[in-house]
Scaffold this motif. Structure first.
Motif, PDB file in Angstrom:
ATOM      1  N   TYR A  63       0.834  -1.197   0.000  1.00 28.90           N
ATOM      2  CA  TYR A  63       0.000   0.000   0.000  1.00 28.90           C
ATOM      3  C   TYR A  63       0.875   1.256   0.000  1.00 28.90           C
ATOM      4  O   TYR A  63       0.641   2.185  -0.785  1.00 28.90           O
ATOM      5  CB  TYR A  63      -0.936  -0.006   1.214  1.00 28.90           C
ATOM      6  CG  TYR A  63      -1.852   1.183   1.267  1.00 28.90           C
ATOM      7  CD1 TYR A  63      -3.037   1.198   0.536  1.00 28.90           C
ATOM      8  CD2 TYR A  63      -1.542   2.299   2.043  1.00 28.90           C
ATOM      9  CE1 TYR A  63      -3.882   2.298   0.573  1.00 28.90           C
ATOM     10  CE2 TYR A  63      -2.381   3.395   2.090  1.00 28.90           C
ATOM     11  CZ  TYR A  63      -3.552   3.397   1.350  1.00 28.90           C
ATOM     12  OH  TYR A  63      -4.387   4.488   1.379  1.00 28.90           O
ATOM     13  N   ALA A  64       1.878   1.277   0.866  1.00 26.34           N
ATOM     14  CA  ALA A  64       2.772   2.440   0.951  1.00 26.34           C
ATOM     15  C   ALA A  64       3.493   2.673  -0.381  1.00 26.34           C
ATOM     16  O   ALA A  64       3.657   3.820  -0.812  1.00 26.34           O
ATOM     17  CB  ALA A  64       3.786   2.255   2.079  1.00 26.34           C
ATOM     18  N   LYS A  67       1.219   4.335  -2.787  1.00 22.18           N
ATOM     19  CA  LYS A  67       1.037   5.743  -2.414  1.00 22.18           C
ATOM     20  C   LYS A  67       2.345   6.539  -2.509  1.00 22.18           C
ATOM     21  O   LYS A  67       2.344   7.745  -2.273  1.00 22.18           O
ATOM     22  CB  LYS A  67       0.494   5.843  -0.980  1.00 22.18           C
ATOM     23  CG  LYS A  67      -0.905   5.311  -0.808  1.00 22.18           C
ATOM     24  CD  LYS A  67      -1.881   6.222  -1.495  1.00 22.18           C
ATOM     25  CE  LYS A  67      -3.305   5.842  -1.175  1.00 22.18           C
ATOM     26  NZ  LYS A  67      -4.267   6.767  -1.796  1.00 22.18           N
ATOM     27  N   TRP A  69       4.833   6.362  -0.431  1.00 25.45           N
ATOM     28  CA  TRP A  69       5.224   6.784   0.906  1.00 25.45           C
ATOM     29  C   TRP A  69       6.508   6.073   1.282  1.00 25.45           C
ATOM     30  O   TRP A  69       6.622   4.860   1.132  1.00 25.45           O
ATOM     31  CB  TRP A  69       4.172   6.415   1.943  1.00 25.45           C
ATOM     32  CG  TRP A  69       2.847   7.111   1.809  1.00 25.45           C
ATOM     33  CD1 TRP A  69       2.548   8.184   1.021  1.00 25.45           C
ATOM     34  CD2 TRP A  69       1.640   6.748   2.489  1.00 25.45           C
ATOM     35  NE1 TRP A  69       1.230   8.517   1.168  1.00 25.45           N
ATOM     36  CE2 TRP A  69       0.645   7.648   2.077  1.00 25.45           C
ATOM     37  CE3 TRP A  69       1.312   5.767   3.399  1.00 25.45           C
ATOM     38  CZ2 TRP A  69      -0.656   7.597   2.549  1.00 25.45           C
ATOM     39  CZ3 TRP A  69       0.025   5.705   3.873  1.00 25.45           C
ATOM     40  CH2 TRP A  69      -0.956   6.618   3.457  1.00 25.45           C
ATOM     41  N   ILE A  71       8.347   4.528   4.093  1.00 24.72           N
ATOM     42  CA  ILE A  71       8.064   4.114   5.471  1.00 24.72           C
ATOM     43  C   ILE A  71       9.215   3.332   6.096  1.00 24.72           C
ATOM     44  O   ILE A  71       9.207   3.040   7.279  1.00 24.72           O
ATOM     45  CB  ILE A  71       6.755   3.298   5.574  1.00 24.72           C
ATOM     46  CG1 ILE A  71       6.815   2.017   4.757  1.00 24.72           C
ATOM     47  CG2 ILE A  71       5.567   4.154   5.167  1.00 24.72           C
ATOM     48  CD1 ILE A  71       5.615   1.101   4.957  1.00 24.72           C
ATOM     49  N   LEU A 101       6.204   8.890  10.749  1.00 29.07           N
ATOM     50  CA  LEU A 101       5.039   9.041   9.876  1.00 29.07           C
ATOM     51  C   LEU A 101       3.976   9.887  10.555  1.00 29.07           C
ATOM     52  O   LEU A 101       3.878   9.886  11.785  1.00 29.07           O
ATOM     53  CB  LEU A 101       4.443   7.669   9.537  1.00 29.07           C
ATOM     54  CG  LEU A 101       5.352   6.670   8.827  1.00 29.07           C
ATOM     55  CD1 LEU A 101       4.679   5.303   8.742  1.00 29.07           C
ATOM     56  CD2 LEU A 101       5.716   7.165   7.440  1.00 29.07           C
ATOM     57  N   SER A 102       3.175  10.545   9.753  1.00 22.44           N
ATOM     58  CA  SER A 102       2.068  11.329  10.307  1.00 22.44           C
ATOM     59  C   SER A 102       1.037  10.372  10.911  1.00 22.44           C
ATOM     60  O   SER A 102       0.955   9.199  10.537  1.00 22.44           O
ATOM     61  CB  SER A 102       1.416  12.179   9.209  1.00 22.44           C
ATOM     62  OG  SER A 102       0.716  11.343   8.300  1.00 22.44           O
ATOM     63  N   GLU A 104      -2.065  10.399  10.351  1.00 24.16           N
ATOM     64  CA  GLU A 104      -2.976   9.990   9.277  1.00 24.16           C
ATOM     65  C   GLU A 104      -2.429   8.790   8.509  1.00 24.16           C
ATOM     66  O   GLU A 104      -3.161   7.848   8.210  1.00 24.16           O
ATOM     67  CB  GLU A 104      -3.215  11.154   8.305  1.00 24.16           C
ATOM     68  CG  GLU A 104      -3.989  12.307   8.903  1.00 24.16           C
ATOM     69  CD  GLU A 104      -3.966  13.533   8.000  1.00 24.16           C
ATOM     70  OE1 GLU A 104      -3.286  13.529   6.950  1.00 24.16           O
ATOM     71  OE2 GLU A 104      -4.635  14.512   8.365  1.00 24.16           O
ATOM     72  N   LYS A 105      -1.130   8.817   8.190  1.00 21.96           N
ATOM     73  CA  LYS A 105      -0.519   7.693   7.465  1.00 21.96           C
ATOM     74  C   LYS A 105      -0.509   6.436   8.327  1.00 21.96           C
ATOM     75  O   LYS A 105      -0.816   5.344   7.841  1.00 21.96           O
ATOM     76  CB  LYS A 105       0.897   8.039   7.005  1.00 21.96           C
ATOM     77  CG  LYS A 105       0.930   8.984   5.826  1.00 21.96           C
ATOM     78  CD  LYS A 105       2.349   9.259   5.376  1.00 21.96           C
ATOM     79  CE  LYS A 105       2.345  10.213   4.186  1.00 21.96           C
ATOM     80  NZ  LYS A 105       3.705  10.545   3.739  1.00 21.96           N
ATOM     81  N   ILE A 106      -0.171   6.579   9.596  1.00 22.94           N
ATOM     82  CA  ILE A 106      -0.155   5.418  10.493  1.00 22.94           C
ATOM     83  C   ILE A 106      -1.543   4.820  10.601  1.00 22.94           C
ATOM     84  O   ILE A 106      -1.716   3.598  10.481  1.00 22.94           O
ATOM     85  CB  ILE A 106       0.385   5.813  11.895  1.00 22.94           C
ATOM     86  CG1 ILE A 106       1.872   6.145  11.805  1.00 22.94           C
ATOM     87  CG2 ILE A 106       0.129   4.689  12.903  1.00 22.94           C
ATOM     88  CD1 ILE A 106       2.452   6.743  13.069  1.00 22.94           C
ATOM     89  N   ARG A 108      -3.997   4.961   8.482  1.00 22.33           N
ATOM     90  CA  ARG A 108      -4.346   4.323   7.209  1.00 22.33           C
ATOM     91  C   ARG A 108      -3.616   2.988   7.051  1.00 22.33           C
ATOM     92  O   ARG A 108      -4.205   1.984   6.643  1.00 22.33           O
ATOM     93  CB  ARG A 108      -4.022   5.252   6.039  1.00 22.33           C
ATOM     94  CG  ARG A 108      -4.524   4.756   4.719  1.00 22.33           C
ATOM     95  CD  ARG A 108      -6.059   4.755   4.700  1.00 22.33           C
ATOM     96  NE  ARG A 108      -6.503   4.000   3.542  1.00 22.33           N
ATOM     97  CZ  ARG A 108      -7.508   3.137   3.556  1.00 22.33           C
ATOM     98  NH1 ARG A 108      -8.199   2.926   4.647  1.00 22.33           N
ATOM     99  NH2 ARG A 108      -7.835   2.488   2.478  1.00 22.33           N
ATOM    100  N   LEU A 109      -2.322   2.958   7.378  1.00 22.23           N
ATOM    101  CA  LEU A 109      -1.540   1.718   7.263  1.00 22.23           C
ATOM    102  C   LEU A 109      -2.061   0.645   8.209  1.00 22.23           C
ATOM    103  O   LEU A 109      -2.115  -0.537   7.846  1.00 22.23           O
ATOM    104  CB  LEU A 109      -0.058   1.996   7.528  1.00 22.23           C
ATOM    105  CG  LEU A 109       0.663   2.746   6.409  1.00 22.23           C
ATOM    106  CD1 LEU A 109       2.010   3.260   6.890  1.00 22.23           C
ATOM    107  CD2 LEU A 109       0.827   1.869   5.179  1.00 22.23           C
TER     108      LEU A 109
END
Length: 134
Positions: A63-64, A67, A69, A71, A101-102, A104-106, A108-109
């Motif tokens: 997923y990352a 996106k 990202w 990570i 990580l923000s 929001e990202k955490i 979502r992950l």
């Protein structure tokens, strides 16, 4: 859509050391000494929890990557608590990321990690059948 995954095992060792084959891969399973094994390989439950941890990490990484990202390293620890009295077992997954990580990202992950194929499999009833090969 249906799919099929197959493995075979061979237990010919005098104790519980078992050889598992999955496509071109082979690995061993054993039981701890206290259960009569020789503790030369992880026990079956540890492989199950390892599969869950790996699937969770891989799903989050995929997923990352989609996106774009960064990570870094993902660490997943999985614990199984078996309740003899209630019959309810609890699996807890704890995740850490190398990169800062923000929130929001955490968030979502973590939601994505809960949707990994092994998590889904373990969360649903599974019909199981044991038959003798003819």
């Amino acid at each position: 859509m249906s799919s099929k995954t197959s493995v075979t095992c061979n237990l010919s060792h005098p104790k519980y050391l078992t050889s598992i084959k999955a496509k071109k891969h082979e690995f061993n399973v054993d039981e701890p000494v206290e259960y009569g094994g020789e503790d030369t390989a992880p026990k079956p439950t540890e492989y199950l929890l390892g599969a869950l941890a790996a699937c969770t990490a891989i799903t989050m990484k995929m997923y990352a990557e989609r996106k774009e990202w960064e990570i870094g390293e993902i660490n997943v620890a999985v614990d199984l608590k078996k309740e003899d009295n209630s019959g309810v077992n609890t699996i807890t997954k704890c995740v850490s990321f190398q990169q800062e990580l923000s929130d929001e990202k955490i968030e979502r992950l973590l939601k994505i990690g809960e949707k990994c194929p092994i998590s889904k499999l373990l969360a649903q009833p599974v019909e199981m059948e044991l038959t003798k090969i003819k």
